[in-house]
Structures are given as structure tokens and as C-alpha cells.
Design an enzyme around this catalytic site. Structure first.
Site, mmCIF file in Angstrom:
data_model
loop_
_atom_site.group_PDB
_atom_site.id
_atom_site.type_symbol
_atom_site.label_atom_id
_atom_site.label_comp_id
_atom_site.label_asym_id
_atom_site.label_seq_id
_atom_site.Cartn_x
_atom_site.Cartn_y
_atom_site.Cartn_z
ATOM 1 N N ARG A 1 0.811 -1.220 0.000
ATOM 2 C CA ARG A 1 0.000 0.000 0.000
ATOM 3 C C ARG A 1 0.845 1.271 0.000
ATOM 4 O O ARG A 1 0.658 2.169 -0.796
ATOM 5 C CB ARG A 1 -0.882 -0.018 1.235
ATOM 6 C CG ARG A 1 -2.122 0.793 1.164
ATOM 7 C CD ARG A 1 -3.059 0.297 2.219
ATOM 8 N NE ARG A 1 -2.900 -1.142 2.406
ATOM 9 C CZ ARG A 1 -3.542 -2.045 1.684
ATOM 10 N NH1 ARG A 1 -4.400 -1.671 0.772
ATOM 11 N NH2 ARG A 1 -3.331 -3.342 1.871
ATOM 12 N N THR A 2 1.781 1.316 0.924
ATOM 13 C CA THR A 2 2.550 2.549 1.086
ATOM 14 C C THR A 2 3.384 2.828 -0.161
ATOM 15 O O THR A 2 3.414 3.947 -0.670
ATOM 16 C CB THR A 2 3.458 2.444 2.331
ATOM 17 O OG1 THR A 2 2.645 2.099 3.444
ATOM 18 C CG2 THR A 2 4.146 3.755 2.608
ATOM 19 N N LYS B 1 24.523 -6.778 0.540
ATOM 20 C CA LYS B 1 25.995 -6.822 0.505
ATOM 21 C C LYS B 1 26.599 -6.154 1.733
ATOM 22 O O LYS B 1 27.816 -6.006 1.823
ATOM 23 C CB LYS B 1 26.506 -6.122 -0.756
ATOM 24 C CG LYS B 1 26.033 -6.747 -2.046
ATOM 25 C CD LYS B 1 26.453 -5.875 -3.235
ATOM 26 C CE LYS B 1 25.759 -6.343 -4.503
ATOM 27 N NZ LYS B 1 25.843 -5.305 -5.555
ATOM 28 N N ARG C 1 11.385 2.935 3.700
ATOM 29 C CA ARG C 1 10.852 2.066 4.749
ATOM 30 C C ARG C 1 11.979 1.126 5.159
ATOM 31 O O ARG C 1 12.713 0.624 4.305
ATOM 32 C CB ARG C 1 9.668 1.257 4.243
ATOM 33 C CG ARG C 1 9.295 0.135 5.200
ATOM 34 C CD ARG C 1 7.973 -0.490 4.898
ATOM 35 N NE ARG C 1 6.893 0.438 5.205
ATOM 36 C CZ ARG C 1 5.616 0.086 5.279
ATOM 37 N NH1 ARG C 1 5.268 -1.160 5.066
ATOM 38 N NH2 ARG C 1 4.700 0.969 5.550
ATOM 39 N N HIS D 1 5.221 5.937 11.603
ATOM 40 C CA HIS D 1 4.748 5.815 10.224
ATOM 41 C C HIS D 1 3.987 7.110 9.915
ATOM 42 O O HIS D 1 2.760 7.104 9.807
ATOM 43 C CB HIS D 1 3.849 4.581 10.106
ATOM 44 C CG HIS D 1 3.549 4.175 8.696
ATOM 45 N ND1 HIS D 1 4.008 4.867 7.603
ATOM 46 C CD2 HIS D 1 2.826 3.140 8.208
ATOM 47 C CE1 HIS D 1 3.578 4.271 6.510
ATOM 48 N NE2 HIS D 1 2.854 3.225 6.843
#
Lengths: 143, 306
Positions: free
Chosen positions: B54-55, B83, B104, B132
Site C-alpha cells: 500500500r505505502t 551486501k 521504509r 509511520h
């Protein structure tokens, strides 16, 4: 037991008994070439017992914030040419850098290399600090 | 050179700035054509070290509707994080290619690290169980459009209040408005963290804890449901024991106010039964729509375009 006075350096006095070694380690005093004395359980009219650290030399980092966090009773005496030139009292700092570590396994400090462990004072009465990254509380246990 | 503005926590924005964003989002919803080229030749980097549907889609849709372009990765496995690259280095690199970054990360506080190194605005699109803020902006736009006010509201927050970052950010945001009362509905194991309660106490915000959804429902202007998120638990047994604790059914809605709104950051599992979707008070899909418009307003604001 007699420990001589010092010529140029500092005396950390009124350290709560038992906290001297922790301060010695955090200040990395073992890395100095000069004379360093840790006196444990010295008699104190104010506290009954106290620790004292004497450093006869320079070249160390005097982190008053760290000292204030460990023990607000400490006084820092600066000695020059055998004379006391400055006496400082310490207090709980608003911010702490690289003194304590965040114990939250989800915190970015648990994986990211090269970042400081930073905390800010969240409650002066309770002596609580929170990680500036994840807000997790760190509470210093009272001895 | 202007100072870079980031959005790490919702409180990085003043209430005036939030009102500005809500007003711009309203205007975008009314006149989308006026905004369709505002980000022409601008690029948004979506750095998603943790999967999200969604985000990430709403950020992508927001930038596309502004006429801009989007680049980035959708999970850490397709980035140099595998890595061993640090967050700071990844963000510094992304800043060479993009005008603004939405990130995120599963680790809490990662956007704080990013913001210290960045040369372009950083938007926190979720950091672990911490904050958030763009979901909160979405929630605020939904509340604004459905209730026409941010003050004088009783808000029930239900479910996983311990790890639910959307809940934490919403409380931070709404605590700044007058006469907002929170009812925290959760099992003891998933109660709101103490630091959030301390924050509310310091601001003089009224809050109470309650274990039964049924007890709180009649008092609420807003019911904010959350998912009990499997990925926030350290072990499966705890998750299975708690996941069905708080489920909203049509029957439980019986004593609720006629104008109460039901919100949910989505995705849901079973905490809102599908039968509730047809109830006029259900507005969680409308909330998802609001998410795109408020992100458009935010991108414009942080880029200094509106």
C-alpha cells in the site's frame, strides 16, 4: 594509606563507592602513560564511603556529561602546578553520546556501523534516557 | 541554500503545516488536473528495505499523478543492503539520483540515520514498530474529510498498540488538539508502550485502557482498528494466541454512534469482518484513497513546490 597530591591533572572526588572502576574504564584511563590512582572506599564525612580517582597528567578526555550520568555527586578538581584552579560539579546531561548502548534489538544502532549511541534525558526524576533513534528507554539501575 | 525538510516523525510538522497539507490535498482531490505536471522532471526514490504494498504503491501513484518519475527497490534483497551497505551510504547514493526519498526500513530509527546524511528530503515510510508519519497524514486527511475537525473527539484504538506504529504516530498527532480522548483497547500483552503514555500525560491528554472492544464502542467518534502483525512477534505461539483477540463484527457495531467512523491502516486479516465493509461507517478503503492525495501534498511541500 597515603596517596600523594598531584601537580598537573584532575581529581575526581566524591565518587559513590563502587563506581570508580566504571569511570576509570569509560574514561579509558588505562591508556594513559601518567600516574593514575584509584582509591576505593575512602572514608567520607558526607557519604560514609567514597571512591576517588587522581590523574597526574593530561591527554585524556574529560567528559562531564558522562560523569554526570554515572554519578551526580562527583566533583572535578583541576590541579595546575600543585594548586586547585577549578572545582566543577556535574549534573545529569540532557544528551549522552557513547556512554550507554541501546538494548532494543530492532534499533538501527544494532546493525548500522559507525553511528554514535545517542540518548536524550526523558525524565530527570526517574533518571531515564531514551534512544534518539528508536525511543527505547534505558534506565540506569541504582546501586 | 534552503534547509532540507524531512518527515521522520509526525511531530516534525506543526499543526499549521498539517492544516496546509490537508488543504492542499483537498484541493488536489477537487482539481487533480491542476497538479498533473507539478513534479515534471522530478524523481522520487522509494527505498523499501522491507516489503510493503500500500505505502509503496501510494507513493508511486502520488508521484506519477504529479507528473514525476519513480525509481527504487521494493525489498532489501534487491538492494545493496544484502551486501552489507549501510543505510547512510544507500541514502547518500540515492540522493545523487533522486530529488526526494521515501524509505521504509525494518529497523527503528533508520530514517534518523538517513536524515543526518541526506542531501535531499527524506520521508519516513515506516521504521519497524516505531513511526509511520505518512499513514498518520492519511488518517488525518480521512478524519478531516469525515469529521471536519481534529478536536473534541473520542478515539478508540484497538488491537496491537504495542508494536502498531500507525497508532503511535496517530496519538502523537492527535495529542496536539483540544479535547481529544483516547480509549486504548488491547490485550495486556499488546498495550501501548509506557513512553507513549508518558507523552500523553505530559500533554495533559485524557486516556484510558480497556480490554473489551464492546465496552468502548458506544463512546467512540472514531474506531481505529489495527492488525496484529505477525512480523512484530519474536515467536509464533504468542502470535497465534493473540491474533484473534479483537475482531469487529456487525453485531459489535450495534451500540456504536451513527456517525462513528471505522478506520484501519490496512491490510486487514480478520480483525474487521467483511460483513462490516457495507456499513456506511466503514471508511478504511476511503482512507487508502486519501493516502495518495496527502502524499501528493507532502511531496509538493517538501520539494518546496506548494
Amino acid at each position: 594509606m597515603n596517596i600523594d597530591g598531584i601537580n598537573n591533572g584532575i581529581v575526581l572526588d566524591h565518587i559513590s563507592a563502587g563506581k570508580g572502576m566504571r569511570i576509570y574504564e569509560l574514561m579509558k584511563l588505562d591508556r594513559l602513560d601518567c600516574m593514575v590512582a584509584i582509591i576505593q572506599n575512602a572514608s567520607s564525612t558526607k557519604f560514609g564511603k567514597k571512591d576517588i580517582i587522581k590523574v597526574d597528567g593530561t591527554g585524556f578526555k574529560l567528559d562531564l556529561d558522562m560523569l554526570g550520568y554515572i554519578d551526580q555527586h562527583i566533583t572535578v578538581d583541576t590541579i595546575e602546578n600543585g594548586r586547585l584552579v577549578k572545582k566543577q560539579h556535574v549534573d545529569l546531561p540532557e544528551e549522552l553520546t557513547n556512554v550507554i548502548r541501546c538494548h532494543n534489538p530492532r534499533c538501527i544502532t544494532s546493525v548500522e556501523q559507525g553511528i554514535d549511541q545517542k540518548f536524550r534525558l526523558s525524565n530527570r526524576q526517574k533518571k531515564t534516557y531514551r534512544c534518539v533513534y528508536c525511543d527505547t528507554e534505558y534506565r540506569e539501575k541504582e546501586d | 541554500m534552503n534547509e532540507i525538510r524531512n518527515l521522520i516523525n509526525i511531530t516534525d510538522l506543526s499543526t499549521e503545516e498539517i492544516e496546509h497539507l490537508v488543504t492542499v490535498a483537498d484541493d488536489i482531490m477537487a482539481h487533480p488536473e491542476a497538479y498533473q505536471d507539478m513534479c515534471a522532471h522530478k524523481k522520487l526514490a522509494t527505498l523499501f528495505f522491507e516489503p510493503s504494498t500500500r505505502t509503496r504503491l501510494s507513493f508511486t501513484a502520488a508521484m506519477m499523478d504529479l507528473g514525476g518519475n519513480v525509481l527504487g527497490f521494493a525489498d532489501a534483497n534487491s538492494s545493496s543492503a544484502t551486501k552489507g551497505e549501510s543505510v547512510a551510504d544507500t541514502v547518500t547514493m540515492a540522493g545523487c539520483y533522486a530529488d526526494i526519498i521515501a524509505m521504509r526500513h525494518p529497523k527503528e530509527g533508520a530514517p534518523v540515520v538517513a536524515a543526518r546524511r541526506t542531501t535531499v528530503p527524506i520521508i519516513n515510510a515506516g521504521d519497524g514498530g516505531h513511526f509511520h508519519p505518512t499513514q498518520t497524514l492519511t488518517d488525518l486527511l480521512t478524519i478531516h474529510r469525515k469529521k471536519s475537525r481534529f478536536s473534541h473527539l473520542t478515539i478508540g484504538l484497538c488491537g496491537d498498540l504495542m508494536f502498531g506504529r500507525t497508532v503511535h504516530s496517530l496519538i502523537e498527532a492527535m495529542s496536539r488538539y483540544e479535547d481529544v480522548h483516547f480509549i486504548l483497547i488491547s490485550p495486556p500483552e499488546l498495550r501501548l508502550p509506557d513512553y507513549m503514555k508518558e507523552m500523553m500525560d505530559q500533554k495533559g491528554v485524557l486516556w484510558e485502557e480497556c480490554e473489551k472492544l464492546e465496552d468502548a464502542i458506544p463512546k467512540l467518534d472514531i474506531l481505529y482498528m489495527t492488525r496484529v502483525q505477525k512480523e512484530r512477534f519474536f515467536n509464533e505461539a504468542d502470535y497465534i494466541r493473540l491474533k484473534d483477540s479483537y475482531i469487529l463484527t456487525r453485531k459489535k457495531l450495534g451500540p456504536a454512534k451513527a456517525d462513528m467512523i471505522i478506520m484501519h491502516p490496512l491490510p486487514r486479516v480478520n480483525e474487521i469482518q467483511v460483513e462490516v465493509d457495507d456499513d456506511p461507517r466503514a471508511c478504511y478503503f476511503y482512507q487508502a484513497l486519501c493516502g495518495k492525495y496527502i502524499r501528493m501534498a507532502l511531496i509538493l511541500y517538501l520539494l518546496g513546490l506548494k
